[in-house]
Design a protein around this motif. Sequence first.
Motif, PDB file in Angstrom:
ATOM      1  N   PRO A   1       7.063  -1.934 -10.044  1.00 24.26           N
ATOM      2  CA  PRO A   1       5.691  -2.090 -10.072  1.00 24.26           C
ATOM      3  C   PRO A   1       5.041  -1.402  -9.140  1.00 24.26           C
ATOM      4  O   PRO A   1       5.642  -1.463  -7.848  1.00 24.26           O
ATOM      5  N   LYS A   2       3.790  -0.769  -9.246  1.00 20.74           N
ATOM      6  CA  LYS A   2       3.166  -0.019  -8.148  1.00 20.74           C
ATOM      7  C   LYS A   2       2.628  -0.793  -6.942  1.00 20.74           C
ATOM      8  O   LYS A   2       2.546  -0.159  -5.785  1.00 20.74           O
ATOM      9  N   ALA A   3       2.638  -2.096  -6.929  1.00 17.54           N
ATOM     10  CA  ALA A   3       2.204  -2.645  -6.053  1.00 17.54           C
ATOM     11  C   ALA A   3       3.328  -3.634  -5.237  1.00 17.54           C
ATOM     12  O   ALA A   3       3.079  -4.634  -4.389  1.00 17.54           O
ATOM     13  N   ALA A   4       4.576  -3.200  -5.723  1.00 17.75           N
ATOM     14  CA  ALA A   4       5.585  -4.069  -5.191  1.00 17.75           C
ATOM     15  C   ALA A   4       5.734  -3.679  -3.621  1.00 17.75           C
ATOM     16  O   ALA A   4       5.600  -2.694  -3.148  1.00 17.75           O
ATOM     17  N   PRO A   5       6.341  -4.782  -2.906  1.00 10.78           N
ATOM     18  CA  PRO A   5       6.309  -4.468  -1.521  1.00 10.78           C
ATOM     19  C   PRO A   5       7.502  -3.548  -0.893  1.00 10.78           C
ATOM     20  O   PRO A   5       8.617  -4.274  -0.797  1.00 10.78           O
TER      21      PRO A   5
ATOM     22  N   GLN B   1       0.802  -1.246   0.144  1.00 11.43           N
ATOM     23  CA  GLN B   1       0.146  -0.044   0.012  1.00 11.43           C
ATOM     24  C   GLN B   1       0.808   1.241   0.057  1.00 11.43           C
ATOM     25  O   GLN B   1       0.445   2.128  -0.785  1.00 11.43           O
ATOM     26  N   ILE B   2       1.914   1.240   0.785  1.00  9.34           N
ATOM     27  CA  ILE B   2       2.662   2.429   0.789  1.00  9.34           C
ATOM     28  C   ILE B   2       3.546   2.807  -0.696  1.00  9.34           C
ATOM     29  O   ILE B   2       3.528   3.752  -1.013  1.00  9.34           O
ATOM     30  N   ARG B   3       3.648   1.484  -1.120  1.00  8.15           N
ATOM     31  CA  ARG B   3       4.290   1.779  -2.793  1.00  8.15           C
ATOM     32  C   ARG B   3       3.159   2.269  -3.623  1.00  8.15           C
ATOM     33  O   ARG B   3       3.822   2.993  -4.553  1.00  8.15           O
ATOM     34  N   THR B   4       2.124   1.626  -3.483  1.00  8.10           N
ATOM     35  CA  THR B   4       1.125   2.258  -4.458  1.00  8.10           C
ATOM     36  C   THR B   4       1.046   3.807  -4.417  1.00  8.10           C
ATOM     37  O   THR B   4       0.803   4.529  -5.419  1.00  8.10           O
ATOM     38  N   VAL B   5       0.823   4.327  -3.123  1.00  9.22           N
ATOM     39  CA  VAL B   5       0.885   5.902  -3.004  1.00  9.22           C
ATOM     40  C   VAL B   5       2.263   6.409  -3.624  1.00  9.22           C
ATOM     41  O   VAL B   5       1.957   7.658  -4.029  1.00  9.22           O
ATOM     42  N   VAL B   6       3.384   6.045  -3.190  1.00  2.46           N
ATOM     43  CA  VAL B   6       4.565   6.772  -3.399  1.00  2.46           C
ATOM     44  C   VAL B   6       4.547   6.468  -5.098  1.00  2.46           C
ATOM     45  O   VAL B   6       4.976   7.570  -5.851  1.00  2.46           O
ATOM     46  N   TRP B   7       4.199   5.417  -5.583  1.00  4.89           N
ATOM     47  CA  TRP B   7       4.387   5.303  -7.055  1.00  4.89           C
ATOM     48  C   TRP B   7       3.644   6.387  -7.829  1.00  4.89           C
ATOM     49  O   TRP B   7       3.906   6.849  -8.542  1.00  4.89           O
TER      50      TRP B   7
END
Length: 488
Positions: A433-437, A136-142
């Motif tokens: 990828p935007k959902a990468a952990p 979720q953090i990665r998605t926001v930062v992406w």
Amino acid sequence: MRRAGRLRQLADRTPATRERYVDLLRVVAIAMVVLGHWTVTVIGYDAAGRPTGRSALPDLPWAYPLTWLVQVMPVFFLVGGFANAASLTAHRRRGGAPTDWLLDRAARLLRPTTALLLTLTAAAAVAWIRDIGADQIRTVVWFATIPLWFLSAYLAVVALAPVMYPLHRRFGLAVPLVLVALVAAGDLARFAGAGGLAAGSYLFGWLAVHQVGFAWHDGRLRPGPRTGLPLLAGGSTALLLLTVVGPYPVVMLAVPGARLDNASPPSLALLAVATAQLGLILALRDPAERWLHRRRPWLVVIAVNAVVLTIFLWHLSATVLLVGVLDALHLLPTPPVGTAAWFAWRLPWLLLLSLVLAGPVAVFGPVEARAARRRPPGDTPGSLHGTPGAPGDTANRPGDTARGPHPGPVRAALTVVAFAAALAGLLINSMTPKAAPEPLGVPVAALAVYLAGAAVLRLLRSGRPGSRSVAAGPAGAGPVSSGSGNRG
């Protein structure tokens, strides 16, 4: 009051030879990108009840032709070519080395970028400590770092400018024509199912537009209707043939399911858009330049250009902040795309986003502005080289002939490697990828490589003899201005 006085001072000191139109184009292009991204954003909730966002374009096929106007990436690279030609010319007159020019460019482009990445990383670390999921953090930062896609492409073009500009001086418009042919070859590969062979078009396409900016600067493309209208007509005709008759999609932005993405990498159709936009820009140059000699519009252009890169870098972070606040207050509207409620929500949505964006611009804008105020060795005291109202490439006046020593091979190599490292860091982040952990939002490898490159570049600038480095001018999403050259 101090800032207003400074803006008036810069306006009063603007040399008559400055191409003010270039600065206006940068402001207009940034405004269109920001408003375009904000306008087409669709906010909803995922299966877990968390806010999510996507583009409205797939649901609005009637708007596809409008992307011929709002796809302004070509404008950035055109303006960048003009500005980099002016800056390289001025740098050469002072006897500067190409690697020192690259250091100067890095100052303006990387400092605001570093501020963005460090702030997002710190926020991500806090979220991780509070047990927010790494994906979720990665998605926001992406989402917040989408603007770095553009900056990566522009940095690559800037790095090659000291090589490409001599090619332009020798071969002129033959250079972009060869690059366009390479893009066409890449498109053929994509249509044949070998998309990997078109990867070079990411560079060839934007280099072609950048080279045209060189031609505008040195007068090979003369502004005015006699040059602009034929280019506008030719580019528009080619675009219609390629999209309506030919196999290219009409839309010039990414849309899932399209048979080809015209923007990633740039296609022949996008270069036709660039040609039409170039024609329109050249046709409107003279009345726009006269208008910009009025004090009030020029003051606005100066003010926006001082923080234009900050606006660009932070505009999607502002979206994240606003969505988070409205969601926490249970006030986040999610009307279906295309409905009357969705269209009615656009105006308050844009106004709220503008208010939120004002915060990061107030905090981080001075980082960009300070970089722009540094001046090169040999420039006169008080000169704000590269900012609107500054001498720009007219700085080579009587008595302004100081020439610093050229860097040794080790220092030059370190400059190139560090610049490449900073660019590689941005690319790694954009390709992850935007959902990468990623608990820090930005991949650790990307952050480490980028920060190492940026730190070395800063050390090299601070250690340069006589260094008070010229910054990259009032850059947009990267493009920079350093005065005008031969305006034809």
